[in-house]
Structure formats: structure tokens, C-alpha cells
Motif scaffolding. Sequence first.
Motif, PDB file in Angstrom:
ATOM      1  N   ARG A 186       0.863  -1.180   0.000  1.00 13.96           N
ATOM      2  CA  ARG A 186       0.000   0.000   0.000  1.00 13.96           C
ATOM      3  C   ARG A 186       0.898   1.228   0.000  1.00 13.96           C
ATOM      4  O   ARG A 186       2.052   1.186   0.443  1.00 13.96           O
ATOM      5  CB  ARG A 186      -0.934   0.016   1.198  1.00 13.96           C
ATOM      6  N   ALA A 319       0.881  -0.003  -6.418  1.00 18.68           N
ATOM      7  CA  ALA A 319       0.455  -0.659  -5.181  1.00 18.68           C
ATOM      8  C   ALA A 319      -0.698  -1.602  -5.483  1.00 18.68           C
ATOM      9  O   ALA A 319      -1.354  -1.502  -6.517  1.00 18.68           O
ATOM     10  CB  ALA A 319       0.034   0.386  -4.151  1.00 18.68           C
ATOM     11  N   GLU A 323      -5.421  -3.477  -1.029  1.00 17.67           N
ATOM     12  CA  GLU A 323      -4.787  -2.868   0.139  1.00 17.67           C
ATOM     13  C   GLU A 323      -4.856  -1.345   0.065  1.00 17.67           C
ATOM     14  O   GLU A 323      -5.078  -0.668   1.084  1.00 17.67           O
ATOM     15  CB  GLU A 323      -3.335  -3.332   0.239  1.00 17.67           C
ATOM     16  N   THR A 324      -4.668  -0.796  -1.130  1.00 22.48           N
ATOM     17  CA  THR A 324      -4.696   0.662  -1.280  1.00 22.48           C
ATOM     18  C   THR A 324      -6.088   1.213  -1.025  1.00 22.48           C
ATOM     19  O   THR A 324      -6.256   2.212  -0.309  1.00 22.48           O
ATOM     20  CB  THR A 324      -4.206   1.062  -2.673  1.00 22.48           C
TER      21      THR A 324
END
Length: 553
Positions: A186, A319, A323-324
Motif C-alpha cells: 500500500r 500498489a 490494500e490501497t
Amino acid sequence: MKNKITGRSAFLALLKDEGVTHLFGNPGTTELPIMHALKDHPDLTYVMAMQESLVVAIADGYSRASGKLVACNVHVAPGLGNAMGSLYNAQFTGTPMILTAGQQEQGHGLMEPVLYGPLVRMAEPLVKWAVEVTRLEDLPRIVRRAAKIATTPPTGPVFISLPGDILNSEAGIDLGRSTRIDARTRPSDEALTAFAARLLRAERPVIVTMDEVVKSDALKEAAQLAELLGAAAYQSSTPYGSHFLSESPSFVGTLARVQKVARDTLAPYDLLIALGGDPLRMSVYSEVDALPDGLGIVQIGLVDWEIAKNYGAEIALKADLKETLRALIPVLKEMGGATLASRAKQRLAEIAPKNWTARRAALVEQIGKSAGRAPIDPDFLVLQMVEAMPDNAILVDEGLTSSRQVTALRPHRDRYGYHGLASGGIGWGLPASVGASIANPDRPVVCFSGDGSAMYSIQSLWTAAHHKLPLNVVIANNGGYRIIKQRLLAFHDDDNYVGMDFVDPPVDFAGVAKALGCEAIKVSDPRELKATLASAFNRPGTKLIEVMVDGKV
């Protein structure tokens, strides 16, 4: 002392330890060592297909429908040559695949015997890594490295050439251990704050999603972002997977793969939020650019080649999407507060009359007007097929012109529920559906294919019948290459369709399917369509339903 093991047995043991449960192949003489070793590895299922292009496409379908590493084995230089079209497809979609080919013994290969070829050089343009094993002691390191490379983003196929002397040799070797690289990264807090601030400055943001949404399992998060912003969301112009939850109030549909139409669609917006790869992959050349003047882009993805590939991005984050987005959404909520919530509510109200759900209702009403037409209207076929499919069914789509309304009618609800032709190389659908069915034995699979595409790979029906798969192949038979006719007429104003028909003699798909061991049904009456499809979809076994559709251009 290390336990002695043959190369052939070590190869299979290594695959199993890397998580491979099925070996897809078509055996030849140079693959006999592997076939010989299979009796000592009964927990590895061998799936035989009747030509190497099908081997790779079945493995591709298995991986796309499961997210798992796959392995497939083809026969020396001609076999690898046969597989290249399917390997091109696997490269396009980033399928994590270990492709191997038997090679003549190293000393014998120097003499360039029959079937010999430079396998590594042949494979290199279409794989992440290609190598030939030259020592048995190196085999474990090569297989372990291949699995790591194939499964690390950007995922994709790798190739290993296996000389016969390596497979037949015996030595005490260390098999090593498996490695997987966790790429679920991330961005920094500073980058997330800057990204969120840019989104909040946009007056009319639009989201375009690609395949990384599927690979990172970010369908839920992508929809949350869209609804939080009140942003319209589109699938990219090459929607070959479940790239957005269709029933989200933000989802509008799929961008056209025509530059002017895509440009007009995006013109009202002031910021394009690209989630994944290339948001504007086109097909045929046009003097019109797909990106409207002044439309800014921000982008998130792991595949840096795809980020800002054709259009510069104001902010680009390398990323993982899931998660980002999981980190970005709370930041947006905090920074946007009540103002963002109010604005999103207003934006979603504006989208509601034109979102996917509203468009679907209007489209169903429109298609219903052709219910009695014969030959059967292809859009009506698609509607009946979608409505007859069980809720948990997987759809593999290569209907081309006949499937133009598939993504507008069937909702994406899970990451593995839909798989479409990605690269444009036809013949993928039938074998891919076989792989998808093997990967998901508890889910019915429906393959929708055009007649032209089906004839590239029709013999894959035998593999489905042999494994008694719960697979239903629906072929829209319009008697020719309708998409090429359409383009000849549209681009050249020419309706002299040379080499685009197969009606003299016609192809009897039901007859071919029966010859390959499948139940086969032919439908030409639109009144019989839905009941025939529903019955087939809810019975066990492999079936082909040939539907005679209108082929006019």
C-alpha cells in the motif's frame, strides 16, 4: 546422503509442492519420461487435450477461474508452435503458468533431429522467463524460480525446456522449497493523503476498472470507493472479467472499444480514476483520440508497464488495489466528512436513471420485442441464456457479435463468475471453459461461443466429455464470420463477403458434439429456447446447445 531421484519424478514432485494439482498436456515421445513417472504420483491429475493450443487454453481457463498457478506440457517445437496463440492469450491476461516442453537429449539435439527446434528462443517473446535445464541438479532451482516468477505481479507464463537426458537421469538432489512474494503493498500515508485530496477536488469524477480488481480481490472495495465518491463507474473497453459489481448504484456499464464513443462517454467528467491497467485499450485505428482534452487521470496498480502507458497520470501509485483502497477509503471519509457524503448522495441520484440496473430493465424490454423472430435474434438468445443460468453458474464468453449484450444483462457478483475473451485471438472460449469447469467442480459452467470461434477448438469437447464435466456449451450459429462481415461493410463499404461463410456445406455442430461424446441439442424455434436451456443447465454432464441465430449484417 541425499535420496536419489530421477529427473522425471523430481519434476512432478516439485510441481505438486508448488501447489499444482493438475498437469494439462498432450503427450509425445519426448514427454514419455513424464508419462512414465505419473504412475508414482497418483495425486497429480493428468488432463489430456487433443492439440497443444487447447492444452494451454484449458490451463489458462483453469487459472483464470481459480487464481491458481497452473502447469502444462507440450510436445517439442511443433507442439510449442501449436500452443503459441493460446500462450499469447495467457500473456495478455497475466496467467500464472509454467509451460514445459520435452526436448531431445542434449547431445542428440545438437544433430538437429526431426522435431528439434530452439524452444527457449521460440517461447521468449511471450513469457516472463524461458530456460532450458542443462543439469539435473539445477532442476529444483529452475522449477522453484519459475513458480516464483509466474506468481509474482505482474503475473504471467514462464517456459522450461526439458531435455530427455535430464528427465531420465538419476541423482541425489535437494528439492529446495517454495517461495511466494507477497506483493500486497500500500502507498505511504503522504501519498494516500495527496490522492484523496485530488479525488475530493474533482467535481465530476469517473472510475474505470480493469483486471487487477479481480486479481487483488478488490470488487467490494472498488464499489465502496465509487459509492463513497458518488462517482460513475465503468469497466474498461476490454472487459474480460468481473471488473465491477454490476448491481452497485454507481455502475453504468462498459466503455466502448471505439475511440469516438469512448471519448463522448468520458467528456462530461473532469477526473478519470483508473483502477488497474490500461483504461482505454482500443481495437481498430481511429484519428479520434479516446481521451477527451483536459481530462485528468489518477491511477493505482501493480503492473507499472500499464500505468500511464498511453496517457500521463497526475498521480500514479504502484500498489495493490485491495490494500490501497482499504487504506484510502477511511482517509477519504475523514477528509471529506459531511460535505462528501452530501455530494455523493446527489451524484448517485443523478446516476440512478442511467446506471446498469436501469439500463438493464430498458434493454430487457427492448429485446423482448424480438421474442418471436426466426431465425432467433442473438440478443434474445443471450437474454434467455442469462435468465436460464443458475445463480452460481460461471459464464465463459466468446460469442463476439452475438454476445454484445452479455455484460449488460448478466450481473457480475463474484470475481470468478465471468471470463471473456481478452486478447482477441479466437478459439479460446471452449477449452477455457473446460479448464474453468475442472477448477470449479461444484459450479455449473456455461460457455457461450460463436460458430467461427468454436471451430478453432471444437475437439476440446472430448476432454469435457471424458471428465464428465458439468459444462454447457451454447453455440450461436450464424453460418459465418459475422464480425468480419460487419467490419468489411463498415470500414470498406463492401458487402462482397469472400471467405466469410460456411454454409456450403453447413457445419453440423450438434453432430460434431455427438461424435465427441457429448449430449447435443439443436434449437431453431425461439419459443423452445428458454426451457431447453434451463433443462440443460440443470442436468449433469457435458452438453452442446446449437442455436440457429440470425446472421444478417
